[in-house]
Design a protein around this motif. Structure first.
Motif: not given
Length: 209
Positions: A16-22, A57-66, A70-74
């Protein structure tokens, strides 16, 4: 059980998200690593979430590194958009994932970790546990539950409001899951929100936004 001959620098448990970020940072490090995911397809626990679930949380705070979500900042990405995003993220960075592999035991043998799995024994010098509790939900013991006679379910078992139309439903817990499920069910059912303390809501506007 077959023992894999290769010894990885790092094995990450989960997909999932944590594994992919690592994995993103491991890829940049040059270490030899592998992800073991018990799910058959990408998407982590989002694959089993209720239909209307979106990010809190909004997309800009939900993104994985790099890679921006989807959907833009707001925008608050939906469940299906998030599953697609996680699949695309994994493909974009060519992350090494072996799927439908369930880890049943981890033990140390000198300086090597031995991971017993449904596919054999994997070896690694370091292990990162990036799993969640979604598939192992905790429902507290409540006196009289056996005599209650009605449905008691965890939020991980909720799918949509269709089964609750016209029902009386108590939602227990003031976290994000409880709040979103309550908001949805209150449109079609007689709802009661049970929380240990009054819920605390963010203001409608923060710094003019």
């Amino acid at each position: 059980m077959k023992v894999m001959g290769k010894v990885y620098d790092v094995i990450v448990l989960g997909g999932g998200q944590s594994a992919l970020a690592v994995a993103y940072y491991l890829r940049r490090s040059g270490l030899d690593f592998l992800l073991l995911d018990k799910e058959p397809t990408p998407g982590g626990s989002w694959q089993y979430a209720w239909d209307s679930l979106s990010h809190f949380s909004l997309a800009q705070w939900s993104s994985l590194p790099g890679m921006i979500a989807p959907g833009g900042a707001g925008y608050y990405p939906s469940r299906d958009e998030t599953i697609t995003y996680l699949r695309n993220y994994e493909q974009r960075y060519c992350l090494p994932v072996e799927r439908s592999v369930e880890v049943t035991e981890a033990r140390r043998d000198d300086d090597i970790f031995l991971l017993e799995t449904s596919r054999g024994t994997y070896q690694a010098r370091a292990v990162v546990n990036a799993t969640d509790s979604f598939t192992n939900p905790i429902i507290p013991a409540i006196e009289g539950r056996e005599e209650f006679g009605c449905v008691v379910m965890h939020s991980s078992q909720y799918r949509s409001l269709a089964a609750f139309v016209g029902q009386r439903v108590a939602v227990v817990g003031e976290g994000n899951s409880g709040a979103q499920i309550l908001a949805e069910l209150s449109r079609v059912a007689d709802t009661l929100w049970v929380t240990p303390k009054p819920p605390s809501f963010l203001p409608d506007e923060v710094d003019g936004r």
